[in-house]
Write a protein that holds these residues in place. Structure first.
Motif, PDB file in Angstrom:
ATOM      1  N   GLY A  51       0.864  -1.154   0.008  1.00 49.10           N
ATOM      2  CA  GLY A  51       0.000   0.113   0.264  1.00 49.10           C
ATOM      3  C   GLY A  51       0.937   1.277  -0.111  1.00 49.10           C
ATOM      4  N   ARG A  52       1.733   1.271   0.709  1.00 48.70           N
ATOM      5  CA  ARG A  52       2.787   2.568   1.089  1.00 48.70           C
ATOM      6  C   ARG A  52       3.451   2.614  -0.225  1.00 48.70           C
ATOM      7  NH1 ARG A  52       7.646   3.723   3.415  1.00 48.70           N
ATOM      8  NH2 ARG A  52       8.249   1.376   3.564  1.00 48.70           N
ATOM      9  N   ALA A  53       4.080   1.608  -0.654  1.00 53.26           N
ATOM     10  CA  ALA A  53       4.746   1.547  -2.066  1.00 53.26           C
ATOM     11  C   ALA A  53       3.903   2.120  -3.213  1.00 53.26           C
ATOM     12  CB  ALA A  53       5.518   0.239  -2.535  1.00 53.26           C
ATOM     13  N   ARG A  54       2.550   1.757  -3.406  1.00 50.99           N
ATOM     14  CA  ARG A  54       1.685   2.157  -4.281  1.00 50.99           C
ATOM     15  C   ARG A  54       1.702   3.659  -4.395  1.00 50.99           C
ATOM     16  NH1 ARG A  54      -1.790  -3.096  -5.447  1.00 50.99           N
ATOM     17  NH2 ARG A  54       0.162  -4.234  -6.160  1.00 50.99           N
ATOM     18  N   ARG A  55       1.473   4.121  -3.134  1.00 47.93           N
ATOM     19  CA  ARG A  55       1.271   5.691  -2.872  1.00 47.93           C
ATOM     20  C   ARG A  55       2.526   6.606  -3.218  1.00 47.93           C
ATOM     21  NH1 ARG A  55      -1.102   4.355   1.392  1.00 47.93           N
ATOM     22  NH2 ARG A  55       0.524   5.159   2.786  1.00 47.93           N
ATOM     23  N   GLN A  56       3.734   6.090  -2.713  1.00 48.09           N
ATOM     24  CA  GLN A  56       5.139   6.769  -2.641  1.00 48.09           C
ATOM     25  C   GLN A  56       5.989   6.521  -3.854  1.00 48.09           C
ATOM     26  OE1 GLN A  56       6.549   5.857   1.224  1.00 48.09           O
ATOM     27  NE2 GLN A  56       4.935   6.663   2.435  1.00 48.09           N
TER      28      GLN A  56
ATOM     29  N   GLN B 204      -4.404   5.654   8.272  1.00 47.54           N
ATOM     30  CA  GLN B 204      -2.942   5.536   7.861  1.00 47.54           C
ATOM     31  C   GLN B 204      -2.206   4.301   8.345  1.00 47.54           C
ATOM     32  OE1 GLN B 204      -0.811   9.260   9.004  1.00 47.54           O
ATOM     33  NE2 GLN B 204      -2.267  10.512   8.037  1.00 47.54           N
ATOM     34  N   GLY B 205      -2.720   4.024   9.700  1.00 48.33           N
ATOM     35  CA  GLY B 205      -2.178   2.837  10.118  1.00 48.33           C
ATOM     36  C   GLY B 205      -2.411   1.495   9.430  1.00 48.33           C
ATOM     37  N   ALA B 206      -3.259   1.528   8.388  1.00 43.24           N
ATOM     38  CA  ALA B 206      -3.705   0.500   7.835  1.00 43.24           C
ATOM     39  C   ALA B 206      -2.432  -0.120   6.889  1.00 43.24           C
ATOM     40  CB  ALA B 206      -4.724   0.759   6.684  1.00 43.24           C
ATOM     41  N   ASP B 207      -1.288   0.777   6.745  1.00 43.51           N
ATOM     42  CA  ASP B 207      -0.009   0.252   6.031  1.00 43.51           C
ATOM     43  C   ASP B 207       0.842   0.161   7.174  1.00 43.51           C
ATOM     44  OD1 ASP B 207      -0.549   0.070   3.153  1.00 43.51           O
ATOM     45  OD2 ASP B 207      -0.877   2.219   3.322  1.00 43.51           O
ATOM     46  N   TYR B 343      -6.802  -2.855   8.402  1.00 45.40           N
ATOM     47  CA  TYR B 343      -7.935  -2.779   7.582  1.00 45.40           C
ATOM     48  C   TYR B 343      -8.240  -1.480   7.148  1.00 45.40           C
ATOM     49  CZ  TYR B 343      -9.195  -7.150   9.631  1.00 45.40           C
ATOM     50  OH  TYR B 343      -9.075  -8.633  10.001  1.00 45.40           O
ATOM     51  N   ARG B 344      -8.272  -1.309   5.800  1.00 45.23           N
ATOM     52  CA  ARG B 344      -8.445   0.096   5.289  1.00 45.23           C
ATOM     53  C   ARG B 344      -9.504   1.040   5.943  1.00 45.23           C
ATOM     54  NH1 ARG B 344      -4.012   0.669   2.868  1.00 45.23           N
ATOM     55  NH2 ARG B 344      -3.276  -1.153   2.302  1.00 45.23           N
TER      56      ARG B 344
END
Lengths: 374, 374
Positions: A51-56, B204-207, B343-344
């Motif tokens: 998730g983080r990689a896709r955003r960043q 934000q904590g979902a990642d 969870y998103r």
């Protein structure tokens, strides 16, 4: 230094491999795999980073997780399997890797019939030449270093010499540790991290990278070397001043004058197209002319015992090296200019500024005062 | 995991290659070369590091500079030349290198007739088992993390919820950045560096590794993950709490209870000799029993999307991995136990403690309270 053609493969932790951060814009502790080929770019990250990689990650970098590439669960942990699956996607049987690429992965790939070519130089030679966005980041890092230097200098100015020569501030002996703490907290306020800040007094400064410990004294040279990294994007700054609280000894004052002259001599030679070796030699000659020839053999050598400078970017030490080596400067190189003198008896004196190479000369990344006797 | 025999060669920056720091006790930014053979140990460092290396390296490590090994000046810059000269000293034509060893150096050595064997696993498998001195250092790092957590919790407790739900402290909205600053300055006071402290609120904590940014809110889960590295010796601590200022939603409270139970389930399985996979499965099952089965495919997966733990030492993530993998625990392993749910819609909940494996079970490296609703 021509650009590479054909598939390029990089593996490692982006935190430790600046090429990965440069290529993808994504930072992480754990190992990832990156492949680029004919305009396409893939980055394989562990599931928890997806998730983080896709955003960043930079636009155009396709993020994959091992389960999308490798069916067998036990194989999903193996980076060689990620790579083989990626290469099948790219229909590639040959890849180029950087020289620092792990040998175990190379051997596993070769066993599967992949031909691995090792790039003779940097896989992103263009990394040495900074664009406008990079210069902005480097300047912010350098400004943080300058603010931290100002605070360290302020601390030393407020300190008073006791009868025994130790510096004292607010009723306590002033130490290297206290000065470093002042620097590092200032850097944190600017969201920068400094892992190895130097504040080394007296003879401790005779080792260029000694961090310094214990009480500081009036009249002794104190080498303060600040190199913060920006947490937001990973770019570094680099700045050194050598200061004395009170009056320097004649010997240290002479060293300081010589080093300043050597820095000016080096700066005069800097411009796009200039070879690096004559710049280093100009600094050496200025020191020799002032009576500071490097002397002593091997590890006992004293005087000017390092290069004149190095590139600064996503690494604190990167190309180009300004020393007794081949290579030429280009406009947009960001380099330090940091002659120094080191003697067991007197300690160290180093002056370091970070500059941008331009067509006609250079300009400082940011301006820091010439602190010396405080 | 038997010990290696024959010459062992390692090259890299000690700052990035923990095996070098482990073998020599010497840290530096620039690349060095290390060779050990039949009880002798050599470390080649750049000239400017020689004095510091001689003082700081472990007893019995012989410090050399390139000029002592290689005559030709232009060759003194080349690490393959350092290595070839070292191997001549050791009368060795075969060496073992770790898997991460740079492929370019291997190929250069092979071209000169050196046979290079790649170690199948760690070159220092004993690094995973910590001795008393290492446990002391790890404990100090963990205590620094615990103090920083206490300060972060104190900040959140002092904050008040505004009508719009944002937290406010001393007239300003409380942000992830402010909490992180409190943590990082506390760590600095203990001479620890934290490069990637996490304070991530709400979704934000979902990642799991999102650092967090912007305003924090009452009633939302805030993942606080603190992993400091001691500057003095390079050992890490690792600690996570998930806290809520005010009351958690029923969903988040249920997640938190499940994660706490999963942590206990994992801890129950830990002892010297235990296989790691059943420990990870115990955590998974506890979460499933509470209704939190991992669901969704690939990068869309939610629930428990990482391992239960990892070793901590000179690296923040090192062996043993506590996950769906082979391997057994040994007394003296220092590992995290850190189940989590992501969870998103709700964000993340993770609880992480770092423990020492003992013959009969485990003990915490240091004790941190069970913060949750504040």
């Amino acid at each position: 230094m021509k650009k590479l053609t054909g598939p390029l493969l990089i593996a490692g932790s982006p935190e430790k491999v600046p090429d990965l951060l440069y290529a993808t814009g994504f930072s992480a502790v754990d190992p990832v795999v990156y492949l680029q080929d004919r305009g396409r770019r893939w980055l394989v990250v562990p599931l928890l980073e997806a998730g983080r990689a896709r955003r960043q990650a930079k636009k155009g970098v396709e993020i994959l997780i091992p389960a999308e590439l490798v069916r067998r669960r036990s194989a999903q942990r193996r980076r060689d399997q990620w790579i083989l699956a990626l290469l099948r996607r790219a229909r590639a049987r040959r890849v180029t890797v950087p020289g620092y690429f792990p040998v175990d992965l190379v051997r596993r790939l070769e066993r599967r019939g992949i031909r691995v070519r090792v790039a003779p130089g940097s896989v992103f030679p263009e990394r040495e030449v900074k664009d406008a966005a990079e210069l902005r980041r480097l300047r912010l890092a350098q400004r943080a270093a300058i603010r931290a230097m100002r605070r360290a200098v302020g601390l030393l100015r407020r300190a008073r010499a006791r009868a025994d020569g130790l510096l004292e501030l607010e009723g306590r002996v002033l130490t290297s540790e206290r000065v470093r703490h002042e620097i590092d907290t200032t850097l944190l306020e600017h969201d920068c991290i400094a892992t190895e800040t130097i504040a080394a007094g007296g003879t401790q400064g005779a080792d260029p990278h000694e961090r310094g410990r214990g009480p500081l004294r009036a009249g002794e040279p104190i080498v303060i070397d600040i190199f913060p990294r920006r947490r937001a994007d990973g770019y570094w700054g680099d700045l050194t001043r050598t200061v004395v609280r009170g009056q320097a000894s004649p010997a240290v004052r002479k060293m300081h004058e010589a080093v300043r002259r050597a820095q000016r001599a080096a700066l005069r030679g800097i411009r796009a197209g200039a070879a690096v070796a004559p710049i280093h030699r100009a600094a050496q000659r200025a020191l020799e002319a002032a009576g500071f020839a490097t002397a002593g053999r091997g590890a006992e050598a004293e005087g000017f015992i390092h290069n004149t400078g190095h590139g600064v970017g996503l690494e604190i030490h990167e190309g180009p090296i300004v020393g007794d080596a081949p290579g030429r400067l280009r406009a947009g190189h960001v380099i330090t200019v940091e002659p120094g003198l080191y003697y067991r008896r007197h300690g160290g004196v180093r002056i370091e500024d970070t500059i941008v190479v331009t067509a006609k000369g250079s300009r400082p990344l940011a301006r820091c005062p010439d602190y010396f006797e405080l």
